[in-house]
Design a protein around this motif. Structure first.
Motif, short mmCIF file in Angstrom:
data_model
loop_
_atom_site.label_atom_id
_atom_site.label_comp_id
_atom_site.label_asym_id
_atom_site.label_seq_id
_atom_site.Cartn_x
_atom_site.Cartn_y
_atom_site.Cartn_z
N VAL A 1 -30.85 -52.86 -38.56
CA VAL A 1 -29.72 -53.50 -37.88
C VAL A 1 -29.68 -53.11 -36.41
N ALA A 2 -30.10 -51.87 -36.11
CA ALA A 2 -29.87 -51.32 -34.78
C ALA A 2 -30.88 -51.74 -33.74
N MET A 3 -32.09 -52.12 -34.14
CA MET A 3 -33.19 -52.19 -33.19
C MET A 3 -32.92 -53.02 -31.95
N ASN A 4 -32.37 -54.21 -32.09
CA ASN A 4 -32.23 -55.06 -30.92
C ASN A 4 -30.79 -55.21 -30.48
N SER A 5 -29.88 -54.36 -30.97
CA SER A 5 -28.49 -54.47 -30.55
C SER A 5 -28.18 -53.57 -29.38
N SER A 6 -29.18 -52.87 -28.84
CA SER A 6 -28.93 -51.97 -27.73
C SER A 6 -29.16 -52.62 -26.37
N ILE B 1 -37.92 -37.16 -36.02
CA ILE B 1 -37.07 -36.43 -35.08
C ILE B 1 -37.01 -37.18 -33.75
N LEU B 2 -38.12 -37.84 -33.39
CA LEU B 2 -38.13 -38.64 -32.16
C LEU B 2 -37.12 -39.78 -32.25
N ILE B 3 -36.99 -40.37 -33.44
CA ILE B 3 -36.02 -41.46 -33.62
C ILE B 3 -34.61 -40.92 -33.56
N CYS C 1 -35.82 -48.03 -23.56
CA CYS C 1 -36.91 -47.11 -23.90
C CYS C 1 -36.69 -46.50 -25.28
N CYS C 2 -35.49 -46.02 -25.53
CA CYS C 2 -35.18 -45.38 -26.81
C CYS C 2 -35.21 -46.39 -27.96
N SER C 3 -34.66 -47.56 -27.73
CA SER C 3 -34.64 -48.59 -28.77
C SER C 3 -36.06 -49.03 -29.13
N SER C 4 -36.90 -49.25 -28.12
CA SER C 4 -38.28 -49.67 -28.37
C SER C 4 -39.06 -48.59 -29.09
N ALA C 5 -38.81 -47.32 -28.70
CA ALA C 5 -39.50 -46.21 -29.36
C ALA C 5 -39.14 -46.15 -30.84
N SER D 1 -42.81 -48.06 -23.05
CA SER D 1 -42.26 -47.08 -24.00
C SER D 1 -42.94 -47.17 -25.35
N VAL D 2 -43.45 -48.36 -25.70
CA VAL D 2 -44.19 -48.50 -26.96
C VAL D 2 -45.44 -47.62 -26.92
N VAL D 3 -46.15 -47.66 -25.79
CA VAL D 3 -47.35 -46.84 -25.63
C VAL D 3 -47.00 -45.36 -25.72
N HIS D 4 -45.97 -44.96 -24.98
CA HIS D 4 -45.58 -43.55 -24.97
C HIS D 4 -45.11 -43.08 -26.35
N ALA D 5 -44.29 -43.90 -27.01
CA ALA D 5 -43.74 -43.50 -28.30
C ALA D 5 -44.84 -43.31 -29.34
N LEU D 6 -45.77 -44.26 -29.42
CA LEU D 6 -46.83 -44.16 -30.42
C LEU D 6 -47.82 -43.05 -30.07
#
Length: 405
Positions: free
Chosen positions: A284-289, A379-381, A189-193, A309-314
């Motif tokens: 670098v970080a996006m898909n390593s989680s 701040i969300l990131i 969830c956090c990585s996708s956001a 999570s994409v829907v919620h984040a945006l």
């Protein structure tokens, strides 16, 4: 517009089927070691397409082909690759003795309906709240209440397997007892956001500060995607060799936190090279989680949050940005005779008198206000990165067996 909305709903359903179908094929025909690489590549294609879509669509829209070819191109792609899929993909049917009608009956249709209803009410509340409706308005409150009630009904339906069976329900409730799966669910969830907030707001930053067109601002994301692609390949190859997934989650959290903190500091005068440097850790970080290689029983569980999570984040980031920017505009530019509609257009990135027809001073004030308010989105990131770091400390310290067949 009605035809466009209906068409996009149908296309979205088809796209989800292709994505989840590919995941199921990979998990069925690949061993765990191969799954790590192929699933990482699948995630990369998903994210890359998200960026290239606006680039290709913008190119069509600005050419004599018109924006309609942004949709027609799918027919061309389908026509070219369908024969390959039909002749090359393996025939996988785990229920050969079950008819197609019975297979359709096995689908958890009520859960699908409730899931869509939850997102609809939630997104409507966040999209219109503060922008079109006052936060205390009955319509805004009712949408939040309806969304909450639907979540409660959804939980009951899945827990008691209403109009489905424990085996066929989409959301595997039993996984709630497995700590690492729940934590990895949160990590995805956090990585996708962090991933999609970056993809959305980095081009928006360039549109406001450098007056880029939608096409040009999307092209600026290509270095982001190239670095992202390389990092995913490295992570996909390294995971089976390392065996442990905690280092990848921890590293991802640290890099996302650093990247978010750097982007939080940007101003309208920040150079382009600095922006690219700041988003480096995010690339670098996006898909390593990602944690252990998925198996078929986990796909539905993880994709509930990966796509949701994409829907919620945006939706949340858009609400924060729209409301803070409009309030800031109202305080600083409201006395200059601009209407609320003009201010909303400016914040939305639409052609506006504030940025087109006014003096350089007004433009600078407007852009500075927008970029300042955009900082709150990062701040969300930062919060996502910190959550990844904390979650990694509580994951099960286990070494995965990637040699299993």
């Amino acid at each position: 517009m009605d035809a466009l909305i209906v068409g996009r709903v149908i296309a979205g359903a088809g796209g989800a089927g292709i994505y989840l179908g590919a995941l199921n094929i990979f998990t069925a025909v690949c061993n765990p070691k191969e799954q790590s690489i192929y699933l990482a590549l699948m995630g990369t294609v998903f994210g890359t397409a998200t960026v290239l879509g606006p680039v290709i669509g913008g190119a069509f829209a600005s050419s004599s082909a018109t924006w309609r070819w942004g949709f027609y191109i799918n027919l061309v792609i389908a026509g070219v690759f369908s024969p390959i899929y039909a002749t090359s993909l393996p025939s996988l049917d785990p229920q050969r003795d079950v008819s197609i009608v019975d297979k359709f009956k096995q689908i958890d249709w009520l859960r699908c309906l409730l899931n869509a209803a939850i997102y609809a009410a939630w997104v409507i509340a966040l999209t219109f709240g503060g922008a079109q409706w006052v936060w205390g308005d009955g319509k805004t409150i009712s949408m939040f209440v309806v969304s909450g009630v639907r979540v409660f009904v959804f939980a009951l339906q899945q827990y008691f397997a209403c109009m489905t069976t424990p085996r066929q329900r989409i959301f595997p409730v039993d996984f709630r007892k497995i700590r690492s799966l729940l934590l990895l669910w949160l990590c995805i969830c956090c990585s996708s956001a962090a991933q999609f907030i970056s993809i959305y707001y980095i081009p928006l930053y360039f549109q406001f500060t450098t007056e880029d067109s939608a096409l040009h601002s999307a092209v600026r994301l290509l270095p982001f995607i190239c670095t992202w692609f390389v990092s995913v390949i490295i992570a996909g190859v390294a995971r089976p060799k390392v065996g442990y997934y905690i280092p990848f989650v921890l590293t991802s959290g640290i890099l996302i936190t650093i990247g978010g903190a750097l982007m939080f500091r940007i101003k309208s005068t920040t150079s382009t090279s600095s922006i690219y440097g700041y988003i480096g850790p995010l690339k670098v970080a996006m898909n390593s989680s990602w944690g252990p290689a998925m198996i078929q029983d986990v796909i539905g569980f993880m994709n509930t949050v990966q796509l949701g999570s994409v829907v919620h984040a945006l939706a949340i980031s858009g609400t924060i940005f729209q409301n803070l920017a409009f309030r800031n505009f109202k305080n600083s530019l409201g006395q200059m005779g601009f209407t609320d509609a003009q201010l909303h257009q400016t914040v939305s990135g639409l052609k506006s008198d504030v940025l087109v027809d006014e003096t350089v001073t007004v433009k600078e004030l407007a852009v500075d206000a927008i970029i300042s308010d955009m900082g709150h989105v990062w701040i969300l990131i930062i919060a996502s990165g910190c959550t990844l770091v904390i979650s990694s400390l509580f994951l099960k310290r286990e070494k995965l067996n990637f040699s299993a067949k």
